[in-house]
Each structure stands twice: as C-alpha cells, then as structure tokens.
Design an enzyme around this catalytic site. Structure first.
Site, PDB file in Angstrom:
ATOM      1  N   CYS A  95      87.833 -52.629 -28.675  1.00  0.00           N
ATOM      2  CA  CYS A  95      88.530 -53.535 -29.608  1.00  0.00           C
ATOM      3  C   CYS A  95      88.485 -52.874 -30.983  1.00  0.00           C
ATOM      4  O   CYS A  95      87.746 -53.302 -31.869  1.00  0.00           O
ATOM      5  CB  CYS A  95      87.866 -54.905 -29.638  1.00  0.00           C
ATOM      6  N   GLY A 131      89.575 -49.977 -37.354  1.00  0.00           N
ATOM      7  CA  GLY A 131      89.309 -48.558 -37.163  1.00  0.00           C
ATOM      8  C   GLY A 131      88.131 -47.967 -37.897  1.00  0.00           C
ATOM      9  O   GLY A 131      87.850 -46.775 -37.743  1.00  0.00           O
ATOM     10  N   GLY A 132      87.425 -48.738 -38.700  1.00  0.00           N
ATOM     11  CA  GLY A 132      86.292 -48.190 -39.434  1.00  0.00           C
ATOM     12  C   GLY A 132      85.195 -47.690 -38.513  1.00  0.00           C
ATOM     13  O   GLY A 132      84.680 -46.572 -38.665  1.00  0.00           O
ATOM     14  N   LYS A 133      84.814 -48.512 -37.549  1.00  0.00           N
ATOM     15  CA  LYS A 133      83.781 -48.090 -36.597  1.00  0.00           C
ATOM     16  C   LYS A 133      84.306 -46.971 -35.697  1.00  0.00           C
ATOM     17  O   LYS A 133      83.554 -46.068 -35.313  1.00  0.00           O
ATOM     18  CB  LYS A 133      83.328 -49.281 -35.749  1.00  0.00           C
ATOM     19  N   ASP A 141      95.521 -55.307 -23.755  1.00  0.00           N
ATOM     20  CA  ASP A 141      94.451 -56.294 -23.731  1.00  0.00           C
ATOM     21  C   ASP A 141      93.188 -55.561 -23.282  1.00  0.00           C
ATOM     22  O   ASP A 141      93.191 -54.851 -22.275  1.00  0.00           O
ATOM     23  CB  ASP A 141      94.807 -57.409 -22.739  1.00  0.00           C
ATOM     24  N   ASP A 162      83.405 -54.463 -30.017  1.00  0.00           N
ATOM     25  CA  ASP A 162      83.346 -55.141 -31.312  1.00  0.00           C
ATOM     26  C   ASP A 162      84.258 -56.356 -31.186  1.00  0.00           C
ATOM     27  O   ASP A 162      85.419 -56.330 -31.578  1.00  0.00           O
ATOM     28  CB  ASP A 162      83.810 -54.187 -32.407  1.00  0.00           C
ATOM     29  N   CYS A 188      80.597 -59.876 -35.702  1.00  0.00           N
ATOM     30  CA  CYS A 188      80.335 -60.122 -37.115  1.00  0.00           C
ATOM     31  C   CYS A 188      80.142 -61.624 -37.287  1.00  0.00           C
ATOM     32  O   CYS A 188      80.858 -62.295 -38.034  1.00  0.00           O
ATOM     33  CB  CYS A 188      81.480 -59.613 -37.987  1.00  0.00           C
TER      34      CYS A 188
END
Length: 456
Positions: free
Chosen positions: A263, A267-269, A314, A332, A385
């Site tokens: 997921c 895109g940071g991770k 998906d 995530d 989060c």
C-alpha cells in the site's frame, strides 16, 4: 489589502475549502500561499492561522455557541468559519483584539453581507471581553461528562478521547492522556530523511533522536535542500522512517531477496525501502490502488537508482496473485489516521466511530493477503498511523488466530530499539504482543504502530 489581511484571506479560503469541499489543508495551503505571493512572514502567519483554527475547532465552536447564544448548526457555514478564525486569533495568538475582530468581521461581510457582519461583530466582541482562561472554565462547566470536558478543552471528538485512553491504558499510561491531547494541538517540527547510501545528513543539521537516517535542519528552506539533493533528501516523519527500517532491519538481508510495498502511496516509505534494497542487493516492487497516489510513488522513487515496478491494483488481489513470493512485505494499511492529527488536524472532524469496522476489515484482509504472499521465513511489517486498538492489536490478533502456528511474531519493540540512536523507551503491551507504539507526546513522532510477523 494589506499583506497581513492577505494572509488571513488565504487562511480563511483554505478553511472554507476544507469544510466545503473536503480539501486537505496540507495540500491546498502551500499552493494558495504561492498564488497569493505571500512573504515568508505572512506565509507563516497564514499557516499558523489555518492549522491553529482547524486544530482547535471543537473548542472554538463551544465558545462561539455560548457567545452567539445559538447552536453551531444554526450559523451559516461561511460565517462560522470567519468566526472560528477570529476566535482563534483572540484566544490563542498575540494578534491585537481590534484587528482580529475587524478583519474577521470583514470576512463575514464578504461571505454573508451586512447582517452577517453585524452578527459576527457582536459575537467576537463578546468573546474578546473575557480571557482565554475564563472561556475554558465556561465551556468546561457546560460539559456533560469528564470525557466531553476533555473533548471540549482539547478539541478532540469524544470517541477519539476514549480510543486514546484505551490505547494508553494498554501500556499502563492512561495518565498521559492530557499530554497526548496537548501534543496533538501543537505544530509538529519538520523532520527530514537522508536516504541511506544515497545522501548525507547536512552538516548544519541535528540528528533526530531515534532514526539513524533522520535529521532536522538547523535553518534554511527544506524545499531548497530537497531540490539540491535530487529527491534523495525529503521530509518524512521519524515514525515513518522507523516503520520502514523495522522491516528492512528486522533480520539480516540476503542478497537477491524480493520485497513488496503493498500500500505504497504516497511513496515516502517506498523510497526508504528502495534505498535499503539497493544497499543490500534486494529487489523491490510497489503497489498502490489509487492512480494519482501511484504517480506520487513513482515521483518519490526518482532519486533512487533502482528499478521499482509500481502496480495499481487492490492490494488484496495483488498479494493473492503471488503466493509464497516475497521475503519482506510492508503493509502500511489504510487507517483512521488518528496518529497524525498534528499534521492533518481536519482528520479528527472527518472520521467517525462507524468508520473503524470497515477499515479493520480491510486491514485484516490486506494483512492476510500479505502473509499468503510471503515465502516461508518471510516477514511482514503491519503498520498503521493510528494507535486505535481495533486497528492495531485487534487486527493482528485476528490474523494470528487464523494462521495459528504458521505465523510467529517478532518483537518490533526490540527491533526499533536496536536500530534507534537512543532508547525510545517503548512500552510493553497489555496483550503481551511485541508491537511497537510510538507517540507524539513521548517520541515527538506520529502515533505509529509497528508489528512484525514471520511466516513459519
């Protein structure tokens, strides 16, 4: 229009878009500031007014309701936003009272005409006559329960107050509830990441206390640093950094491993995973169901010289189509986002208790699909989060029951502690799990939950 008035107008327009069009303040505000040509100081004012008003909206609505002697639903939404902005300046800033009242009245006049201006003037002048402490006492006296009092004073919906209390109580820290609510209403400091092996931490910056690749600038514009690094330095919460590193460093990496970010948006991770994969000879794939967010993932990866295919499926289907394929998978998961209320203050007013069951069902399905896609011995990091126990320990417990002895838990607390530059002091959970829970008030990060599961 003065530059200060321009800052107020930008703040008001952003707040209106948040309430009227479900806009995201963190995405809209920078664009609006640029279009208005605000100076650095006025941009800072517009930012503070916008986020401060959104964070304290629940408290301000209680004050406005008393001062107006009418219910919030009875006030025109456009006028209400002008009042909220005015009350924020009166009760939580050093803006002169006359300026806060006059400018807010003009915003109300533009929104609703002469009658709205007169009404707003009367309400704001009544608010200005008493101190912030007087108003806090008054709204607390109107609360029907202790939880509602906390919700009004700290501007959180009651259901979130209760969810936070339960999550803290699972660590024996229920007495920290007010500290957590206070932290949610404070502006977070800008934290950055230098992608390992690709960028160095700038010399004039200070390392973050926990993430070995995080830092905070000593000064200057983060955007210029990002541009000069070709995307290898970026803004990223320290909790997000630790979540990605927990997966890559949970066990030694064998060259040739295959990794999947299930997921991936925005895109940071993914970028941090890609840098780690490049350094250890692993391959990385990413998936994001939203085409627009998949585009953000591709953009985030531009600074990493690694070919990372990004699919747009998906996540449940994507993982189910590749059983027994991956050595490491990051889930995530989509969640309530209650752990990031400092940065996305409007989220607290958009989520409801009824959202949780649908999200937890999706989270369970994503985590189950990820386990199917793991090789024997492979590890999945389940990350949210959010500290909400239904989204964290509840989801993990359900999936572990389903898989039984075929799925073991690694201690995410031990892993995060081992990779941290300082001991984060992660507390054991009441359910006996190895889940690592970060907190805004204890770690100055988002309230990130990290669980590591290994397929046996």
């Amino acid at each position: 229009m003065s530059t200060v008035a321009g800052a107020r107008q930008v703040a008001y327009d952003t707040i209106r878009a948040v309430h009227e069009s479900d806009a995201y303040a963190n995405l809209l505000l920078p664009t609006s500031i640029g279009r208005a040509g605000l100076s650095t100081s006025d941009a800072a004012l517009a930012t503070e007014l916008t986020y401060g008003t959104l964070r304290r909206q629940g408290t301000y609505d209680a004050v406005i309701s008393i001062a107006a002697d009418r219910g919030i639903p009875e006030i025109d939404p456009a006028v209400l936003d002008a009042l909220r902005l005015g009350v924020h300046q009166l009760l939580s800033t050093r803006v002169a009272s006359h300026a806060a009242v006059n400018e807010s009245v003009e915003l109300a006049r533009s929104a609703g005409g002469r009658g709205a201006a007169g009404f707003s003037n009367a309400v704001l002048r009544r608010v200005s006559r008493d101190t912030p402490g007087d108003w806090m006492t008054r709204i607390a006296e109107n609360a029907r329960s202790d939880d509602e009092k906390l919700g009004l004073l700290f501007s959180h919906p009651v259901w979130i107050v209760r969810a936070f209390r339960r999550a803290l109580a699972a660590e024996g820290r229920a007495d920290e509830l007010e500290a957590l609510l206070t932290a949610d209403n404070a502006a977070p400091r800008v934290t950055m990441v230098a992608l390992p092996g690709l960028a160095d931490v700038p010399e004039d910056s200070r390392a973050t206390p926990f993430s070995p690749v995080g830092f905070r600038l000593g000064g200057g514009d983060p955007e210029s640093v990002i541009r000069e690094s070709d995307g290898r330095v970026r803004v990223q919460d320290e909790g997000s950094q630790l979540a990605a590193l927990a997966l890559t460093r949970a066990l030694p990496v064998r060259p040739g491993e295959r990794w999947l970010d299930l997921c991936a948006g925005p895109g940071g991770k993914t970028a941090l995973l890609a840098a780690e994969a490049l350094a250890h000879g692993a391959a990385l794939e990413a998936n994001e169901i939203s085409p627009s967010r998949a585009g953000l993932v591709r953009r985030a990866l531009e600074g990493v010289p690694l070919d990372v295919p990004v699919s747009e499926q998906d996540g449940r289907t994507r993982a189910a189509e590749a059983p027994g394929t991956y050595d490491r998978i990051l889930v995530d998961a989509p969640c309530t986002g209650l752990g990031a209320l400092r940065r996305r203050p409007e989220a607290r007013w958009r989520k409801a208790p009824g959202d949780v069951p649908e999200l937890t069902e999706l989270q369970r399905e994503l985590l189950h699909a990820a386990v199917v896609a793991l090789k024997p011995g492979g590890v999945v990091a389940y990350v949210t989060c959010s500290p909400h126990l239904a989204e964290t320990s509840g989801v993990v417990a359900d999936v572990r029951r389903e898989w039984g002895a075929a799925l073991e838990e690694l201690s995410a607390r031990d892993v995060v502690t081992a990779i941290s530059d300082a001991d984060p002091g992660l507390s054991p959970q009441a359910d006996g799990s190895g889940r690592a829970q970060l907190w805004p008030h204890r770690h100055n990060t988002d309230a990130m939950s990290i669980t590591l599961l290994r397929r046996v």
